[in-house]
Design a protein around this motif. Structure first.
Motif, PDB file in Angstrom:
ATOM      1  N   ASP A 122       0.838  -1.201   0.000  1.00 21.46           N
ATOM      2  CA  ASP A 122       0.000   0.000   0.000  1.00 21.46           C
ATOM      3  C   ASP A 122       0.872   1.249   0.000  1.00 21.46           C
ATOM      4  OD1 ASP A 122      -1.703   2.158   0.751  1.00 21.46           O
ATOM      5  OD2 ASP A 122      -1.543   1.576   2.874  1.00 21.46           O
TER       6      ASP A 122
ATOM      7  N   SER B  74       1.799  -1.571   4.532  1.00 22.70           N
ATOM      8  CA  SER B  74       1.572  -0.147   4.259  1.00 22.70           C
ATOM      9  C   SER B  74       2.860   0.644   4.404  1.00 22.70           C
ATOM     10  CB  SER B  74       0.518   0.425   5.208  1.00 22.70           C
ATOM     11  OG  SER B  74      -0.782   0.034   4.827  1.00 22.70           O
TER      12      SER B  74
ATOM     13  N   PRO C 284      -0.805   3.853   7.073  1.00 23.06           N
ATOM     14  CA  PRO C 284      -1.802   3.147   6.260  1.00 23.06           C
ATOM     15  C   PRO C 284      -2.708   4.129   5.512  1.00 23.06           C
ATOM     16  CG  PRO C 284      -1.639   2.164   8.445  1.00 23.06           C
ATOM     17  CD  PRO C 284      -0.856   3.442   8.492  1.00 23.06           C
TER      18      PRO C 284
ATOM     19  N   PRO D 237      -3.634  -2.789   7.725  1.00 24.76           N
ATOM     20  CA  PRO D 237      -2.455  -3.562   7.311  1.00 24.76           C
ATOM     21  C   PRO D 237      -1.960  -4.509   8.396  1.00 24.76           C
ATOM     22  CG  PRO D 237      -1.798  -1.370   7.949  1.00 24.76           C
ATOM     23  CD  PRO D 237      -3.304  -1.383   8.007  1.00 24.76           C
TER      24      PRO D 237
END
Length: 244
Positions: free
Chosen positions: A130, A161, A165, A182
């Protein structure tokens, strides 16, 4: 001494100083070091033998640039990354980073029918990186990411992440309940206030903060082991997080 957690204002100030005459770093250098740390974190937790297919989700800002660098390194590590980048950054640096990924034969999803494309690739992925929103994110989550974040959460895939996040407020965390959840977090520079209660595995990376800057801002960062670009931080338990 306790490691310092950063507010949005302080995180921005440190970033600016890193790229000023004092820090003397270019944005290219910082992205390269940050992206390498992200790739190393994912590879540390999720081996390419069990989790070869990595979906790298990139936003249009610096966070997305870190994701593109990480995708390139993951490809070099032997993973099979795919990039989801519905709103590519317009700066020259993003175009160059994208070209580097193209030259590694890393697939980038086309911007047409993003929701369908994302759902389809999630079914063929093993882990998510992410790199959508960074510490400068301000709510609300806008299209196409408003539809994407629930899909990522509901996929059942492990999520790594970058820095904070996506969807979380840099100081309040996921109080709004719209952010990703995450399993692993790779903090860059120093941890942000909003992740104090994060209970997953937490790494620190981006080994570019000088001793002078660490002392100036009282960061009290841990020592990195050997030549590694990352260091794992102590795990926060549910009980401990209630006290923070």
């Amino acid at each position: 001494m306790t490691m310092r957690y950063l507010t949005a204002k302080l995180a921005q100030q440190i970033d600016e100083e890193l790229m000023s005459a004092t820090g003397a770093f270019s944005i290219d250098q910082l992205m390269e070091l940050a992206g390498l740390a992200c790739a190393q974190t994912l590879a540390t937790v999720y081996s390419k033998e069990k989790y070869p297919r990595v979906l790298v989700c990139c936003g249009p800002g610096n966070q997305g640039g870190d994701g593109l660098v990480a995708a390139r390194h993951l490809g070099m590590f032997g993973y099979k990354p795919t990039i989801w980048m519905p709103k590519p950054g317009s700066k020259e640096i993003y175009k160059r980073l994208k070209t580097q990924c193209d030259n590694m034969h890393i697939q980038t999803l086309t911007p047409t029918d993003e929701t369908h494309s994302l759902r389809d690739i999630l079914a063929r992925s093993d882990v998510i990186l992410d790199a959508i929103f960074g510490f400068s994110f301000k709510p609300p989550v806008r299209a196409p990411f408003d539809a994407a974040l629930p899909l990522l959460n509901q996929s059942g895939l492990p999520i790594v992440s970058v820095d904070i996040p996506s969807g979380w407020d840099v100081e309040k965390g996921n109080d709004a309940g719209v952010g990703l959840n995450p399993d692993v977090l790779i903090t860059l520079t120093a941890p942000k206030e909003g992740v104090r209660k994060f209970t997953g595995r937490h790494f620190l990376g981006g080994r570019f903060v000088t001793k002078a800057m660490e002392e100036e801002f009282g960061l009290n960062l841990p020592e990195y082991p050997g030549f590694s670009q990352i260091v794992e931080l102590p795990r926060v338990t549910e009980d401990t997080s209630q006290k923070l």
